[in-house]
Design a protein around this motif. Structure first.
Motif, mmCIF file in Angstrom:
data_model
loop_
_atom_site.group_PDB
_atom_site.id
_atom_site.type_symbol
_atom_site.label_atom_id
_atom_site.label_comp_id
_atom_site.label_asym_id
_atom_site.label_seq_id
_atom_site.Cartn_x
_atom_site.Cartn_y
_atom_site.Cartn_z
ATOM 1 N N GLY A 5 28.085 31.492 20.130
ATOM 2 C CA GLY A 5 27.006 30.597 20.536
ATOM 3 C C GLY A 5 25.661 31.101 20.042
ATOM 4 N N TYR A 6 25.438 32.411 20.169
ATOM 5 C CA TYR A 6 24.190 33.004 19.692
ATOM 6 C C TYR A 6 24.040 32.798 18.182
ATOM 7 N N LEU A 7 25.093 33.054 17.442
ATOM 8 C CA LEU A 7 25.055 32.868 15.989
ATOM 9 C C LEU A 7 24.741 31.423 15.629
ATOM 10 N N ARG A 8 25.422 30.483 16.258
ATOM 11 C CA ARG A 8 25.186 29.063 15.969
ATOM 12 C C ARG A 8 23.754 28.665 16.328
ATOM 13 N N TYR A 9 23.254 29.195 17.430
ATOM 14 C CA TYR A 9 21.873 28.914 17.827
ATOM 15 C C TYR A 9 20.907 29.400 16.748
ATOM 16 N N ALA A 34 25.573 33.488 28.898
ATOM 17 C CA ALA A 34 26.149 32.188 28.536
ATOM 18 C C ALA A 34 25.351 31.057 29.180
ATOM 19 N N LEU A 35 24.940 31.255 30.418
ATOM 20 C CA LEU A 35 24.165 30.230 31.112
ATOM 21 C C LEU A 35 22.799 30.041 30.454
ATOM 22 N N TYR A 36 22.158 31.141 30.095
ATOM 23 C CA TYR A 36 20.869 31.056 29.403
ATOM 24 C C TYR A 36 21.030 30.375 28.046
ATOM 25 N N GLY A 37 22.056 30.775 27.294
ATOM 26 C CA GLY A 37 22.303 30.151 25.995
ATOM 27 C C GLY A 37 22.565 28.668 26.116
ATOM 28 N N LYS A 38 23.322 28.290 27.124
ATOM 29 C CA LYS A 38 23.579 26.869 27.379
ATOM 30 C C LYS A 38 22.267 26.147 27.662
ATOM 31 N N GLY A 39 21.410 26.798 28.434
ATOM 32 C CA GLY A 39 20.121 26.186 28.772
ATOM 33 C C GLY A 39 19.197 26.027 27.579
ATOM 34 N N VAL A 40 19.018 27.092 26.805
ATOM 35 C CA VAL A 40 18.091 26.985 25.672
ATOM 36 C C VAL A 40 18.624 26.044 24.592
ATOM 37 N N SER A 41 19.927 26.021 24.402
ATOM 38 C CA SER A 41 20.462 25.074 23.409
ATOM 39 C C SER A 41 20.330 23.645 23.923
ATOM 40 N N ARG A 64 16.964 41.029 33.098
ATOM 41 C CA ARG A 64 17.081 42.004 32.001
ATOM 42 C C ARG A 64 17.922 41.451 30.847
ATOM 43 N N ALA A 65 19.050 40.851 31.180
ATOM 44 C CA ALA A 65 19.924 40.294 30.140
ATOM 45 C C ALA A 65 19.214 39.176 29.387
ATOM 46 N N ILE A 66 18.497 38.343 30.110
ATOM 47 C CA ILE A 66 17.798 37.221 29.487
ATOM 48 C C ILE A 66 16.698 37.736 28.564
ATOM 49 N N SER A 67 16.043 38.804 28.959
ATOM 50 C CA SER A 67 14.993 39.391 28.120
ATOM 51 C C SER A 67 15.546 39.823 26.765
ATOM 52 N N LEU A 68 16.795 40.298 26.738
ATOM 53 C CA LEU A 68 17.421 40.692 25.478
ATOM 54 C C LEU A 68 17.498 39.511 24.514
ATOM 55 N N ALA A 72 15.193 38.616 21.096
ATOM 56 C CA ALA A 72 15.910 38.410 19.837
ATOM 57 C C ALA A 72 15.601 37.043 19.226
ATOM 58 N N GLY A 73 14.628 36.344 19.810
ATOM 59 C CA GLY A 73 14.205 35.065 19.243
ATOM 60 C C GLY A 73 14.909 33.854 19.796
ATOM 61 N N MET A 74 15.637 34.038 20.870
ATOM 62 C CA MET A 74 16.354 32.907 21.451
ATOM 63 C C MET A 74 15.601 32.422 22.673
ATOM 64 N N ALA A 75 14.734 31.453 22.436
ATOM 65 C CA ALA A 75 13.905 30.913 23.510
ATOM 66 C C ALA A 75 13.839 29.400 23.370
ATOM 67 N N PRO A 76 13.612 28.732 24.497
ATOM 68 C CA PRO A 76 13.548 27.259 24.441
ATOM 69 C C PRO A 76 12.371 26.758 23.621
#
Length: 76
Positions: A5-9, A34-41, A64-68, A72-76
């Motif tokens: 998911g991160y790669l595809r994002y 996974a929940l954060y990734g689902k949200g930002v995507s 802390r996990a979300i900050s990672l 890494a550039g994954m933000a809404p």
């Protein structure tokens, strides 16, 4: 599935990213990344309300996990 998911994002393939994060949550419903990734995507796909809700839940689970991901550039 979360790494996929991160790669595809990062590739701008938000629908595929969203699907990967949803699948990751099916395997581990408590996974904050996974929940954060689902949200930002979801936000990138124009589903603002749903995405914001997932992002808030993810932050409540593990800031802390979300900050990672955010660093890494994954933000809404």
């Amino acid at each position: 599935f979360i790494a996929n998911g991160y790669l595809r994002y990062r590739q701008g393939r938000y629908e595929e990213a969203h699907e990967a994060f949803v699948h990751g949550l099916e395997l581990d419903a408590d996974n904050a990344l996974a929940l954060y990734g689902k949200g930002v995507s979801a936000v990138r796909l124009g589903r603002q309300a749903a995405g914001d809700g997932d992002i808030t839940l993810a932050r409540n689970r593990s800031q802390r996990a979300i900050s990672l991901y955010a660093n890494a550039g994954m933000a809404p």
